[in-house]
Design an enzyme around this catalytic site. Structure first.
Site, short mmCIF file in Angstrom:
data_model
loop_
_atom_site.label_atom_id
_atom_site.label_comp_id
_atom_site.label_asym_id
_atom_site.label_seq_id
_atom_site.Cartn_x
_atom_site.Cartn_y
_atom_site.Cartn_z
N PRO A 179 0.52 -1.72 -0.37
CA PRO A 179 -0.15 -0.06 0.23
C PRO A 179 0.72 1.32 0.26
O PRO A 179 0.37 2.27 -0.82
CB PRO A 179 -1.15 -0.36 1.33
CG PRO A 179 0.26 -0.88 2.10
CD PRO A 179 0.74 -1.92 1.45
N GLU A 198 3.46 -6.64 8.40
CA GLU A 198 3.78 -5.13 8.24
C GLU A 198 4.71 -4.76 6.93
O GLU A 198 5.80 -3.84 6.87
CB GLU A 198 4.48 -4.87 9.51
CG GLU A 198 4.01 -5.06 10.75
CD GLU A 198 1.87 -4.46 11.01
OE1 GLU A 198 1.75 -3.54 10.20
OE2 GLU A 198 0.51 -5.59 10.74
N ARG A 251 -3.38 -10.03 -20.24
CA ARG A 251 -4.78 -9.65 -21.14
C ARG A 251 -4.63 -8.85 -22.37
O ARG A 251 -4.84 -8.88 -23.32
CB ARG A 251 -6.00 -9.13 -20.32
CG ARG A 251 -6.16 -7.72 -19.99
CD ARG A 251 -7.19 -7.27 -19.17
NE ARG A 251 -8.15 -7.25 -20.10
CZ ARG A 251 -8.68 -5.50 -20.59
NH1 ARG A 251 -7.54 -5.13 -20.55
NH2 ARG A 251 -9.40 -5.31 -21.32
N ASP A 255 -10.75 0.48 -24.25
CA ASP A 255 -10.95 0.21 -23.13
C ASP A 255 -11.51 1.19 -21.81
O ASP A 255 -11.17 1.84 -22.81
CB ASP A 255 -9.86 -0.74 -21.82
CG ASP A 255 -9.54 -2.09 -22.48
OD1 ASP A 255 -10.79 -2.66 -22.75
OD2 ASP A 255 -8.37 -3.11 -22.20
#
Ligand code: 6GU
Length: 263
Positions: free
Chosen positions: A121, A148, A190, A205
């Site tokens: 993150p 962590e 993809r 897209d």
């Protein structure tokens, strides 16, 4: 392309073998190896984490385990393995299911180092542009942290053998990197030619032109009292294109005004 994933939860990566990616594996476009980090643990308890220097909650994953794991996977010394669990949908072994087989040089063109993606993150935000760029890689390794995170020296040291990217898939916190790997692997693979049936189907897209994709319709023409917009039945390609562009703009203004401001 070869994808390797190092994780303490190999079973989380099982969906990689299904649907779109499974097809790409069968076609020989894609190889996937999943590696259990604990295979590189050296103590009797197979521990992969330890308490953080400086104190604080949680545990930090150990450099002494991650370092050798990343060394071996970079060099193809570990090919990865499939879980022992029965896989009724798989009728023949795939080459990456087999343990102990080595693979020939997966270095990128011109002897490039493989790409190491570390989901966190705290990383740079993953975008369609990264997916497009990374769809040209020969060898991508994902290092899934839990708890962590991973001792930062692992990332620093890995730069000797890899091009390293710490990447986040959005502004929320997951328990570990495994689900983020599924997201990124699907977005990347993809875009490899031959993985999707229709090569031009991703030119429209969402994000590839900086806008969200508008609504789509199929038969029947009327359903539960709801009509398909007339313009789509007009046969006028120019009008259809204009209408679609306007729908994209409208949707982007409503849902993602940030995309319009940065254009
Ligand atoms: Cl890549 N990993 C984790 N653990 N949490 C996240 C993430 C990644 N991206 C957003 N949240």
């Amino acid at each position: 392309m070869r994808l390797d994933v190092i994780t303490i939860f190999p079973e989380y990566l099982e969906p990689l073998r299904h649907a779109l990616l499974g097809k790409a594996i069968e076609k020989g476009i894609l190889e996937v190896g999943v590696h259990n980090l604990r295979d590189w643990a050296t103590d009797v308890h197979k521990s992969v984490d330890d308490t953080p220097y400086g104190g604080g909650p949680g545990m930090v994953m150990k450099p002494t385990v991650w370092g050798p794991a990343l060394d071996d996977v970079a060099e193809g010394k570990s090919v990865g393995w499939q879980l022992d669990s029965a896989q009724p949908h798989v009728d023949k072994p795939r080459r990456d299911d087999l343990t102990g087989r080595s693979f020939e040089g997966y270095e990128g063109e011109a002897g490039d180092k493989p790409l190491l993606i570390v989901p966190t993150p705290a990383g740079r935000p993953f975008t369609q542009e990264m997916a497009r760029r990374w769809s040209n890689e020969d060898h991508i390794v994902f290092a899934c942290g839990r708890y962590e995170g991973i001792d930062q020296r692992v990332v620093e040291d890995a730069a000797n053998r890899y091009r390293v990217e710490e990447v986040s898939i959005g502004d929320y916190v997951l328990i570990g990197g495994e689900v983020a790997v599924l997201v990124m692997a699907e977005a990347i693979t993809r875009l490899i030619p031959g993985v999707l049936g229709n090569a031009s189907s991703h030119e429209e897209d969402s994000f590839s032109d900086g806008l969200l994709e508008g609504p789509s319709y199929t038969k029947p023409r009327e359903w539960r009292g709801l009509e398909v917009p007339d313009v789509l039945l007009s046969g006028n390609h120019k009008l259809v294109e204009e209408w679609r562009r306007e729908q994209s703009l409208q949707r982007t203004r409503e849902r993602r005004p940030d995309l319009l401001r940065q254009e």
